[in-house]
Write a protein that holds these residues in place. Structure first.
Motif, PDB file in Angstrom:
ATOM      1  N   UNK A 135       8.832  50.894  30.907  1.00 17.05           N
ATOM      2  CA  UNK A 135      10.042  50.149  30.851  1.00 17.05           C
ATOM      3  C   UNK A 135       9.975  48.825  31.717  1.00 17.05           C
ATOM      4  N   UNK A 136       9.920  49.232  33.018  1.00 14.95           N
ATOM      5  CA  UNK A 136       9.442  48.205  34.110  1.00 14.95           C
ATOM      6  C   UNK A 136       8.560  47.229  33.721  1.00 14.95           C
ATOM      7  N   UNK A 137       7.238  47.591  33.416  1.00 12.52           N
ATOM      8  CA  UNK A 137       6.261  46.791  33.289  1.00 12.52           C
ATOM      9  C   UNK A 137       6.211  46.134  31.976  1.00 12.52           C
ATOM     10  N   UNK A 138       6.378  46.839  30.643  1.00  6.86           N
ATOM     11  CA  UNK A 138       6.236  46.136  29.567  1.00  6.86           C
ATOM     12  C   UNK A 138       7.356  45.835  29.053  1.00  6.86           C
ATOM     13  N   UNK A 139       8.691  46.277  29.334  1.00  4.16           N
ATOM     14  CA  UNK A 139       9.922  45.859  28.999  1.00  4.16           C
ATOM     15  C   UNK A 139      10.539  44.793  29.764  1.00  4.16           C
ATOM     16  N   UNK A 140      10.247  44.661  31.156  1.00  2.34           N
ATOM     17  CA  UNK A 140      10.976  43.672  32.169  1.00  2.34           C
ATOM     18  C   UNK A 140      10.036  42.768  32.626  1.00  2.34           C
ATOM     19  N   UNK A 141       8.624  43.084  32.492  1.00  2.00           N
ATOM     20  CA  UNK A 141       7.654  42.206  33.220  1.00  2.00           C
ATOM     21  C   UNK A 141       7.613  42.103  34.421  1.00  2.00           C
ATOM     22  N   UNK A 142       7.649  43.476  35.315  1.00  2.00           N
ATOM     23  CA  UNK A 142       7.897  43.470  36.666  1.00  2.00           C
ATOM     24  C   UNK A 142       7.538  44.735  37.204  1.00  2.00           C
ATOM     25  N   UNK A 143       6.988  44.706  38.437  1.00  3.22           N
ATOM     26  CA  UNK A 143       6.476  46.233  38.922  1.00  3.22           C
ATOM     27  C   UNK A 143       7.553  47.040  39.188  1.00  3.22           C
TER      28      UNK A 143
END
Length: 573
Positions: A130-138
């Motif tokens: 969710x963080x990486x692909x949904x929010x674009x962040x680590x």
């Protein structure tokens, strides 16, 4: 209906029944309504069924759907155990994660035993996604639990052939991130159960409908997920629905599986609003489960929430004592996490662990289908409880070792033989994987391994078994049958040598572990790079049913793009 139920939620039910009546006569729900409920038994037959849920069997492949429905997400990354940024709606992000101190290397001469409970939770992986692909962040560092990343994936282990409910497999090879070290792969394969042979289920859906659930990736996704589960139940199974917001209420009495339309109608009519009295909801759910308890059956509460227990009796210790008491009486607790912004990951993982259940995080309809349809047996049906693993290392061959992950599942060595100590559960068809990194005797290594120092009154000596067995280590397991209190023991030695053969299971799990170490910026990551992770994973995709391993490759590539944007193409790893 039991009088205590009425007392528990009188004000709550009065409000929601008015909303339900308005919905039936005006065909719409006022925006200010807390939530609508289905009529009780005497009027339920007159309720018109809602529109059918989407047919997910016709959905796109997993790789294309893994990140659908991720909206209202945080806009800034925060390292550590807690995030306090605002999300895109301007609301505070109060997600909370328990701190993890990575397992260190230990000298085999001083600490020859390593003991831990199994863990089949998979919430950390989907939350990271969710963080990486949904929010674009680590992701925050402590959101990364490597054992849950590894155990998200199914491995091609053989089915058990003995009387034990699971098979044990081991592999040894070079650690990809440090060629002077070795990697030990331990895998368990739970026995699969045909749908026709599954025990009957007494389920209570405990659903959070508080105001914090009012976003597309929370209550709407919850409704679709539980609709999928209902469609998998047999006619002899039973389901009750308890909801909680400012108060707890029973919106669907325990209902047989032959009345699926009533179950789906009850779920689809819920709306979010109000504060969160999660503790009261759990107490009511256990009461309902107890009244319809099935001897020899699957008695389970499935809690769906973002974990924000912020009103009423919400002491962790009080909740844990209640959950443990009901666990001993045969009612287990599984937790499904939803959404972002106020995800209380630490609390949800803790109560699932104490409830003899699993903790999953659902970030999409496809993930719901994986957990509640494809892997339903493992999610709901326990085949072995209190499963413990103890590994004894032979100091003749192993200088030092470390367990990768499982930091919050460690046990004292003496707990292994103590049948009063709780441990993890294994579901039907589930796989469990654990990895050890070892430094062989005589190997060159710049890893700093601390010693406890010289002892004055005793010395360590190698036994004849250490000198003459040719064994690298011995894996010991203890488990109990679901309805028994005495454990059974399994022992399996692993021979030392240099002619080991590795499978795709070994290399893919190593790739996932290496990626976890990169995300945590682990001091033990050695030479692990994103490029190496991708190469290992791509070469070990295997048959990949469901496309989950391929979607891992997509996840790592997305992370690589984020890392490159932050550090530049040369520094990105």
């Amino acid at each position: 209906m039991n009088a205590s139920f009425m007392l528990c939620g009188t004000a709550f039910l009065a409000a929601v029944l008015l909303v339900g009546c308005a919905d039936r006569h005006a065909q719409q729900v006022p925006e200010e309504a807390d939530h609508a409920v289905v009529p009780q038994d005497e009027t339920r037959a007159n309720t018109q069924p809602q529109a059918p849920l989407p047919n997910l069997t016709e959905a796109a492949p997993a790789r294309e759907q893994m990140t659908q429905g991720l909206t209202g997400l945080a806009t800034k990354h925060v390292q550590g155990g807690r995030a306090d940024d605002r999300d895109v709606s301007g609301e505070f992000n109060t997600e909370d994660y328990a701190h993890i101190s990575e397992n260190p290397f230990r000298l085999a001469t001083e600490n020859p035993l390593s003991t831990f409970s199994i863990d089949v939770d998979a919430a950390s992986y989907t939350n990271i996604r969710r963080y990486i692909q949904g929010q674009g962040q680590k992701p925050p560092t402590d959101a990364v639990r490597i054992e849950e990343m590894v155990n998200y994936f199914v491995y091609d282990y053989p089915q058990p052939t003995s009387d034990h409910p699971f098979a044990v497999v081991t592999e040894v090879g070079m650690a990809p991130w440090n060629t002077n070290h070795q990697l030990v792969h331990i895998g368990l394969q739970g026995r699969a159960i045909d749908a026709a042979n599954r025990p009957n289920s007494n389920l209570v859906f405990l659903l959070d409908v508080s105001g914090s659930m009012n976003s597309p990736n929370k209550l709407p996704l919850l409704k679709k997920a539980f609709g999928l589960l209902v469609n998998e139940l047999g006619e002899e199974d039973r389901v009750a629905v308890v909801v909680y917001a400012g108060a707890a209420g029973l919106v669907l009495p325990s209902t047989p599986g032959s009345e699926r339309d009533a179950m789906i109608d009850a779920i689809n009519r819920l709306e979010a609003g109000g504060s969160t009295a999660g503790a009261a909801g759990i107490q009511l759910a256990y009461q309902v489960a107890e009244e319809h308890f099935i001897e020899g059956g699957n008695n389970r509460i499935i809690l769906a929430t973002d974990g924000d227990f912020n009103v009423g009796t919400s002491s962790d210790s009080e909740l844990i004592r209640l959950i443990e008491e009901k666990r001993e009486q045969g009612t287990f607790l599984t937790v499904l996490g939803f959404g972002s912004g106020n995800l209380k990951d630490n609390k949800m993982e803790q109560i699932a662990n104490h409830g003899n259940g699993n903790y999953y995080y659902l970030d999409s309809e496809m993930e719901a289908k994986k957990v509640l349809v494809s892997e339903l047996g493992g999610t709901l049906f326990t085949i072995a409880k209190d499963v413990k693993i103890q590994v004894e290392f032979n100091p003749l061959h192993v200088a030092s070792y470390r367990l990768i992950g499982y930091e919050n599942r460690l046990l004292a060595n003496e707990d292994f033989d103590d049948d009063t100590k709780d441990a993890g559960e294994l579901g039907a068809g589930h796989t469990v994987t654990a990895l050890y990194e070892i430094i062989p005797v005589g190997a060159e290594s710049d890893t700093d391994v601390r010693s406890q120092g010289d002892l004055k009154y005793q010395q360590n000596y190698l036994s004849p078994d250490a000198l003459g067995s040719g064994e690298l280590l011995t894996v010991k397991l203890r488990y109990k049958q679901p309805e028994e209190d005495t454990s059974q023991l399994i022992e399996q030695p692993v021979l030392a040598g240099t002619e080991w053969e590795q499978t795709d299971n070994f290399f893919f799990s190593a790739a996932v572990a290496a990626f976890g170490m990169i995300l945590r910026d682990s001091p033990n990551r050695g030479e692990a790079t994103v490029e190496q992770v991708l190469a290992l994973a791509k070469d070990a995709l295997g048959d990949d049913p469901g496309g989950y391993r391929a979607s891992f490759v997509d996840l790592v590539e997305t992370y690589w793009g984020i890392d490159t944007a932050e550090t530049g193409p040369t520094a990105a790893r």
